[in-house]
Scaffold this motif. Structure first.
Motif, mmCIF file in Angstrom:
data_model
loop_
_atom_site.group_PDB
_atom_site.id
_atom_site.type_symbol
_atom_site.label_atom_id
_atom_site.label_comp_id
_atom_site.label_asym_id
_atom_site.label_seq_id
_atom_site.Cartn_x
_atom_site.Cartn_y
_atom_site.Cartn_z
ATOM 1 N N THR A 1 0.909 -1.204 -0.149
ATOM 2 C CA THR A 1 0.008 -0.157 0.072
ATOM 3 C C THR A 1 0.864 1.186 0.050
ATOM 4 O OG1 THR A 1 -1.877 1.015 1.074
ATOM 5 C CG2 THR A 1 -0.143 0.066 2.468
ATOM 6 N N SER A 2 0.330 2.353 -0.264
ATOM 7 C CA SER A 2 1.269 3.465 -0.421
ATOM 8 C C SER A 2 2.163 3.857 0.796
ATOM 9 C CB SER A 2 0.374 4.838 -0.691
ATOM 10 O OG SER A 2 -0.229 4.575 -1.793
ATOM 11 N N ASN B 1 0.821 5.516 4.312
ATOM 12 C CA ASN B 1 -0.689 5.127 4.836
ATOM 13 C C ASN B 1 -0.621 4.558 6.154
ATOM 14 O OD1 ASN B 1 -1.641 5.860 2.316
ATOM 15 N ND2 ASN B 1 -2.498 3.675 1.891
ATOM 16 N N ALA C 1 -2.991 2.851 9.601
ATOM 17 C CA ALA C 1 -4.161 2.034 10.218
ATOM 18 C C ALA C 1 -4.340 2.135 11.452
ATOM 19 C CB ALA C 1 -4.147 0.535 9.394
ATOM 20 N N LYS C 2 -5.510 2.365 11.858
ATOM 21 C CA LYS C 2 -5.617 2.617 13.275
ATOM 22 C C LYS C 2 -6.359 1.691 14.064
ATOM 23 C CE LYS C 2 -5.379 7.878 13.839
ATOM 24 N NZ LYS C 2 -4.256 7.541 14.570
ATOM 25 N N THR D 1 -1.370 2.377 16.408
ATOM 26 C CA THR D 1 -1.504 2.841 14.950
ATOM 27 C C THR D 1 -0.223 2.135 14.069
ATOM 28 O OG1 THR D 1 -2.130 5.124 15.825
ATOM 29 C CG2 THR D 1 -1.143 5.086 13.816
ATOM 30 N N LYS E 1 -6.090 -8.932 3.235
ATOM 31 C CA LYS E 1 -6.866 -8.482 2.234
ATOM 32 C C LYS E 1 -8.507 -8.411 2.279
ATOM 33 C CE LYS E 1 -7.227 -7.029 -2.269
ATOM 34 N NZ LYS E 1 -6.892 -5.864 -2.616
ATOM 35 N N ASP F 1 -4.550 -4.865 2.273
ATOM 36 C CA ASP F 1 -5.262 -3.601 2.421
ATOM 37 C C ASP F 1 -5.635 -3.240 3.794
ATOM 38 O OD1 ASP F 1 -7.473 -4.963 2.844
ATOM 39 O OD2 ASP F 1 -8.563 -4.136 1.039
ATOM 40 N N GLY F 2 -5.236 -4.168 4.883
ATOM 41 C CA GLY F 2 -5.651 -3.984 6.084
ATOM 42 C C GLY F 2 -4.580 -4.723 6.919
ATOM 43 N N LEU G 1 -8.173 -0.754 8.351
ATOM 44 C CA LEU G 1 -7.771 -0.542 6.720
ATOM 45 C C LEU G 1 -6.659 0.706 6.608
ATOM 46 C CD1 LEU G 1 -11.181 -0.432 4.623
ATOM 47 C CD2 LEU G 1 -9.249 -2.084 4.506
ATOM 48 N N PHE G 2 -5.571 0.258 5.815
ATOM 49 C CA PHE G 2 -4.580 1.233 5.586
ATOM 50 C C PHE G 2 -5.457 2.480 4.747
ATOM 51 C CE2 PHE G 2 -1.894 -1.962 6.696
ATOM 52 C CZ PHE G 2 -0.944 -1.539 7.566
ATOM 53 N N GLN G 3 -5.146 3.665 5.006
ATOM 54 C CA GLN G 3 -5.678 4.826 4.240
ATOM 55 C C GLN G 3 -4.986 6.065 4.322
ATOM 56 O OE1 GLN G 3 -9.845 4.738 5.465
ATOM 57 N NE2 GLN G 3 -9.191 5.150 7.503
#
Length: 119
Positions: A16-17, A20, A22-23, A33, A62, A100-101, A117-119
């Motif tokens: 992922t970027s 990014n 994820a909490k 975090t 995922k 993604d998570g 989720l990573f964002q």
């Protein structure tokens, strides 16, 4: 050659970027975090977990598929963690989009204590 070569080339992209976040927040007092700090570096800041119950791990996932880890970040010791920092290596084999998570998961009971989720 006189120069050491890396055992594998560094990836151009992580799963992922970079940057990014994820909490995590869930049962068993799980908080923390997760930050993708570099192409091959994952840092979990302020990781807290009561350490109770069967052996758990931190895993990249995922979608909602917590049972099938894309990568086991770390197996957790059966002890309390209190605002600890966990540094983990991200293998270059994890292609962009492969995860993604992140989850704290107990394989024995099939229970996810926390997912994010990573964002």
């Amino acid at each position: 050659s006189p120069f050491p070569t890396a055992s594998e080339p560094a990836p151009k992209e992580a799963f992922t970027s970079v940057g990014n976040v994820a909490k995590l927040k869930g049962t068993h007092n799980v908080t923390g975090t997760a930050v993708v700090a570099g192409l091959q570096t994952l840092i979990i800041q302020g990781f807290t977990f009561d350490g109770k119950g069967p052996k758990a791990d931190i895993r990249l996932i995922k979608g909602e598929d917590v049972a099938n880890a894309v990568w086991i970040v770390q197996e957790l010791e059966q002890r309390p963690y209190e605002k600890e920092i966990i540094f983990a290596y991200i293998p270059s084999s994890l292609q962009p989009g492969s995860a993604d998570g992140i989850a704290v998961y107990c394989p024995e009971t099939g229970e996810a204590y926390a997912t994010a989720l990573f964002q």
